[in-house]
Design a protein around this motif. Structure first.
Motif, PDB file in Angstrom:
ATOM      1  N   UNK A 164       0.815  -1.221   0.000  1.00 28.11           N
ATOM      2  CA  UNK A 164       0.000   0.000   0.000  1.00 28.11           C
ATOM      3  C   UNK A 164       0.851   1.275   0.000  1.00 28.11           C
ATOM      4  N   UNK A 165       1.991   1.235   0.696  1.00 28.61           N
ATOM      5  CA  UNK A 165       2.800   2.467   0.753  1.00 28.61           C
ATOM      6  C   UNK A 165       3.891   2.491  -0.322  1.00 28.61           C
ATOM      7  N   UNK A 166       3.969   1.431  -1.105  1.00 27.54           N
ATOM      8  CA  UNK A 166       5.094   1.330  -2.038  1.00 27.54           C
ATOM      9  C   UNK A 166       4.994   2.361  -3.153  1.00 27.54           C
ATOM     10  N   UNK A 167       6.186   2.727  -3.632  1.00 22.68           N
ATOM     11  CA  UNK A 167       6.244   3.643  -4.788  1.00 22.68           C
ATOM     12  C   UNK A 167       5.459   4.920  -4.551  1.00 22.68           C
ATOM     13  N   UNK A 168       5.485   5.420  -3.312  1.00 20.56           N
ATOM     14  CA  UNK A 168       4.745   6.637  -2.990  1.00 20.56           C
ATOM     15  C   UNK A 168       3.254   6.475  -3.231  1.00 20.56           C
ATOM     16  N   UNK A 169       2.739   5.235  -3.031  1.00 21.08           N
ATOM     17  CA  UNK A 169       1.302   4.978  -3.207  1.00 21.08           C
ATOM     18  C   UNK A 169       0.942   4.543  -4.624  1.00 21.08           C
ATOM     19  N   UNK A 170       1.960   4.496  -5.526  1.00 24.59           N
ATOM     20  CA  UNK A 170       1.683   4.089  -6.915  1.00 24.59           C
ATOM     21  C   UNK A 170       2.186   2.675  -7.198  1.00 24.59           C
ATOM     22  N   UNK A 171       2.943   2.120  -6.279  1.00 20.88           N
ATOM     23  CA  UNK A 171       3.502   0.770  -6.395  1.00 20.88           C
ATOM     24  C   UNK A 171       4.321   0.560  -7.668  1.00 20.88           C
ATOM     25  N   UNK A 172       5.609   0.618  -7.495  1.00 25.58           N
ATOM     26  CA  UNK A 172       6.545   0.270  -8.576  1.00 25.58           C
ATOM     27  C   UNK A 172       6.625  -1.262  -8.547  1.00 25.58           C
ATOM     28  N   UNK A 173       5.665  -1.880  -9.249  1.00 23.82           N
ATOM     29  CA  UNK A 173       5.404  -3.310  -9.029  1.00 23.82           C
ATOM     30  C   UNK A 173       6.405  -4.245  -9.680  1.00 23.82           C
ATOM     31  N   UNK A 174       7.159  -3.743 -10.664  1.00 25.64           N
ATOM     32  CA  UNK A 174       8.230  -4.569 -11.245  1.00 25.64           C
ATOM     33  C   UNK A 174       9.199  -3.682 -11.983  1.00 25.64           C
ATOM     34  N   UNK A 175      10.229  -4.315 -12.526  1.00 26.83           N
ATOM     35  CA  UNK A 175      11.147  -3.605 -13.394  1.00 26.83           C
ATOM     36  C   UNK A 175      11.366  -4.458 -14.627  1.00 26.83           C
ATOM     37  N   UNK A 176      11.192  -3.843 -15.788  1.00 19.58           N
ATOM     38  CA  UNK A 176      11.308  -4.596 -17.047  1.00 19.58           C
ATOM     39  C   UNK A 176      12.681  -5.243 -17.218  1.00 19.58           C
TER      40      UNK A 176
ATOM     41  N   UNK B 219       8.231   4.849 -15.375  1.00 19.20           N
ATOM     42  CA  UNK B 219       8.651   6.167 -14.894  1.00 19.20           C
ATOM     43  C   UNK B 219      10.036   6.467 -15.453  1.00 19.20           C
ATOM     44  N   UNK B 220      10.980   5.579 -15.211  1.00 19.80           N
ATOM     45  CA  UNK B 220      12.335   5.669 -15.773  1.00 19.80           C
ATOM     46  C   UNK B 220      13.023   4.330 -15.551  1.00 19.80           C
ATOM     47  N   UNK B 221      14.066   4.074 -16.300  1.00 23.21           N
ATOM     48  CA  UNK B 221      14.934   2.908 -16.074  1.00 23.21           C
ATOM     49  C   UNK B 221      14.167   1.594 -15.912  1.00 23.21           C
ATOM     50  N   UNK B 222      13.122   1.425 -16.689  1.00 22.20           N
ATOM     51  CA  UNK B 222      12.368   0.169 -16.667  1.00 22.20           C
ATOM     52  C   UNK B 222      11.416   0.023 -15.492  1.00 22.20           C
ATOM     53  N   UNK B 223      11.295   1.073 -14.669  1.00 25.27           N
ATOM     54  CA  UNK B 223      10.451   0.982 -13.465  1.00 25.27           C
ATOM     55  C   UNK B 223       8.976   1.140 -13.832  1.00 25.27           C
ATOM     56  N   UNK B 224       8.182   0.105 -13.587  1.00 28.62           N
ATOM     57  CA  UNK B 224       6.764   0.151 -13.957  1.00 28.62           C
ATOM     58  C   UNK B 224       5.894   0.449 -12.736  1.00 28.62           C
ATOM     59  N   UNK B 225       5.021   1.444 -12.894  1.00 32.74           N
ATOM     60  CA  UNK B 225       4.125   1.876 -11.817  1.00 32.74           C
ATOM     61  C   UNK B 225       2.676   1.649 -12.235  1.00 32.74           C
ATOM     62  N   UNK B 226       1.847   1.317 -11.242  1.00 33.03           N
ATOM     63  CA  UNK B 226       0.425   1.101 -11.503  1.00 33.03           C
ATOM     64  C   UNK B 226      -0.274   2.434 -11.754  1.00 33.03           C
ATOM     65  N   UNK B 227      -1.057   2.517 -12.839  1.00 27.57           N
ATOM     66  CA  UNK B 227      -1.849   3.729 -13.085  1.00 27.57           C
ATOM     67  C   UNK B 227      -3.016   3.821 -12.114  1.00 27.57           C
ATOM     68  N   UNK B 228      -3.367   2.689 -11.516  1.00 26.19           N
ATOM     69  CA  UNK B 228      -4.538   2.660 -10.625  1.00 26.19           C
ATOM     70  C   UNK B 228      -4.130   2.732  -9.153  1.00 26.19           C
ATOM     71  N   UNK B 229      -2.857   2.933  -8.882  1.00 25.06           N
ATOM     72  CA  UNK B 229      -2.397   3.061  -7.500  1.00 25.06           C
ATOM     73  C   UNK B 229      -2.061   1.725  -6.858  1.00 25.06           C
ATOM     74  N   UNK B 230      -1.401   1.825  -5.704  1.00 22.84           N
ATOM     75  CA  UNK B 230      -0.934   0.621  -5.011  1.00 22.84           C
ATOM     76  C   UNK B 230      -2.101  -0.195  -4.450  1.00 22.84           C
ATOM     77  N   UNK B 231      -3.157   0.500  -4.035  1.00 25.84           N
ATOM     78  CA  UNK B 231      -4.320  -0.180  -3.456  1.00 25.84           C
ATOM     79  C   UNK B 231      -4.902  -1.204  -4.410  1.00 25.84           C
ATOM     80  N   UNK B 232      -4.894  -0.865  -5.682  1.00 27.56           N
ATOM     81  CA  UNK B 232      -5.461  -1.767  -6.707  1.00 27.56           C
ATOM     82  C   UNK B 232      -4.596  -3.027  -6.867  1.00 27.56           C
ATOM     83  N   UNK B 233      -3.283  -2.872  -6.700  1.00 29.95           N
ATOM     84  CA  UNK B 233      -2.394  -4.048  -6.803  1.00 29.95           C
ATOM     85  C   UNK B 233      -2.749  -5.035  -5.683  1.00 29.95           C
ATOM     86  N   UNK B 234      -2.916  -4.479  -4.487  1.00 32.01           N
ATOM     87  CA  UNK B 234      -3.275  -5.352  -3.359  1.00 32.01           C
ATOM     88  C   UNK B 234      -4.648  -5.998  -3.604  1.00 32.01           C
ATOM     89  N   UNK B 235      -5.603  -5.194  -4.078  1.00 29.81           N
ATOM     90  CA  UNK B 235      -6.948  -5.744  -4.364  1.00 29.81           C
ATOM     91  C   UNK B 235      -6.876  -6.919  -5.340  1.00 29.81           C
TER      92      UNK B 235
END
Ligand code: FDA
Length: 402
Positions: free
Chosen positions: A47-59, A100-116
């Motif tokens: 929930x708090x990852x990536x400033x609430x956007x969750x950088x969920x993986x890296x390409x 965002x940069x350097x292959x870092x992928x962030x959720x457009x729907x926020x970190x809460x959605x990743x957990x959901x």
């Protein structure tokens, strides 16, 4: 709370990224799975990852981006559950993302959605999740393990430890995984804070504190490890992505080398040419063209620190002074006194030693049925989505083997 069934194919301790991935994947294979989570809610760090956007993986997630006593250990799991597998999972749930940069992928729907999504997969596949349930004691039984838990005794054939590392104790971090590893005779690589800001002695801090908030693009290195990113001055020392990255390679007493002009290969020649072309130019004017103004001033007044250099035009500088200034700009050496510790560390380096585990199944070689996944294992990713990718991949690898 309804009474839970007492016999499971697998009990997973810890409802973080690794535990939830493992639970949904194991349940999808038809296993009776329960996740026991000590905190009131699952997935606090997601929930708090990536400033609430969750950088969920890296390409770019590959073994080279992980620190471990055995650099090959992560290969198998990372190859079998890739960033694209997680992207496919998000896509199936209609979630989009951006780099965002350097292959870092962030959720457009926020970190809460990743957990959901992870919770929804657990529910759809029939994995049960119990929060507010501590596991107190583990003993080996004839056909598995017996757990003394906050909801009574639970028997299971397989036990998956997914309780993470020591970083951010206020979010529920515990050393439980290490306790269990020790109990079963597995070796531990000393857990240390990683991806963590550095602290400094008063002398260095006198330069850094007034610069709090200033960011400088640089290349930081310790030995062969090097990162090109921003460094951020803070009231307590240095932070920012470049510093967090290199902190994972730091050991007490080691100096950190900072190239403050990473795009200028030969600063000395450049400065000498400038001196020849514009002898009346002040060093501060040159510095202000290289860096944010507050840092440029501090570079000349404090780092160069020479009574003459800051006040003489470039033409008045000797060759030796020019060389010293260029060396400082290319190779500013600083020695942290320490780090801000587990309270501020994004992850824990070290943990359950990979020597004792199978890289294919995350199972303890000497204790059949006991698996360790996620951050509690001695596999630590760089900043930028790599740690979640390890959580997903190691969780999935264990699930396949349960
Ligand atoms: P995690 O710590 O997530 O989960 C462990 C769970 O076990 C917790 O829910 C805990 O309460 C529970 N637990 C502990 N002891 C227990 C016990 N005895 N009994 C029962 N339950 C117990 N990574 C990344 O790739 N991208 C990012 O954007 C970020 N951002 C980020 C921000 C911040 C502020 C932090 C602190 C960390 C990150 N990370 C990150 C790192 C990432 O969050 C971390 O690597 C993973 O969450 C690790 O997942 P695990 O499931 O292994 O542990």
């Amino acid at each position: 709370m309804p009474p839970a069934p007492k016999n499971f194919d697998a009990v997973i301790v810890g409802a973080g990224a690794a535990g939830l991935m493992c639970a949904q994947a194991a349940a999808a294979r038809g296993l009776r799975v329960i996740v026991l989570e000590r905190s009131a809610k699952p997935g606090a760090k997601i929930l708090i990852s990536g400033g609430g956007r969750c950088n969920f993986t890296n390409e770019e997630a590959g073994p080279a981006a992980y620190i471990s006593a055995n650099p090959h250990f992560a290969k198998s799991a990372l190859a079998r559950y890739t960033p694209h597998d997680f992207m496919d999972l998000l896509a199936r749930h209609g979630v989009t993302w951006h780099e965002k940069k350097l292959g870092q992928l962030f959720s457009d729907a926020g970190a809460g959605r990743i957990l959901e999504i992870l919770l929804a997969e657990c529910a759809a596949n029939g994995a049960e999740i119990r929060t507010g349930v501590a596991v107190n004691k583990v003993t080996q039984s004839e056909d598995g393990f017996l757990l003394e838990t906050g909801m009574g005794q639970v028997a299971t054939k397989k036990l998956v430890v997914a309780t993470g590392g020591l970083s951010i104790p206020k979010l529920g971090a515990t050393g439980w995984a290490y306790d269990i590893a020790r109990q079963f005779g597995l070796p531990i690589v000393t857990p240390e804070p990683a991806l963590v800001p550095f602290t400094f002695a008063a002398g260095d801090l006198a330069l850094m504190k007034p610069l709090a908030g200033v960011a400088v693009d640089c290349r930081v290195s310790i030995g062969k490890a090097a990162f090109r990113e921003n460094l951020l001055f803070t009231h307590r020392g240095l932070s920012g992505p470049a510093i967090l990255q290199i902190s994972s390679y730091w050991s007490p007493g080691a100096a950190v080398q900072i190239d403050l002009l990473p795009d200028m290969a030969d600063v000395e020649s450049a400065l000498k040419a400038e001196r020849q072309a514009h002898p009346k130019q002040m060093l501060k004017t040159w510095a202000a063209r290289q860096w944010p103004e507050r840092f440029a001033t501090a570079f000349v007044d404090t780092l160069v620190g020479d009574t003459r250099a800051g006040h003489e035009p470039l033409g008045g500088l000797s060759f030796a002074e020019t060389t010293r200034i260029a060396t400082l700009a290319k190779s500013w050496m600083i020695t942290p006194t320490g780090t801000e510790g587990f309270a501020k560390a994004e992850v824990t380096r070290g943990g359950v030693a990979t020597d004792g585990l199978s890289s294919k199944t995350m199972e303890a070689k000497a204790v059949p049925g006991l698996h360790f996944i996620g951050e509690c294992v001695d596999v630590t990713g760089w900043l930028g989505g790599y740690n979640f990718q390890w959580a997903w991949a190691s969780g999935w690898a264990a699930a396949e083997a349960l």
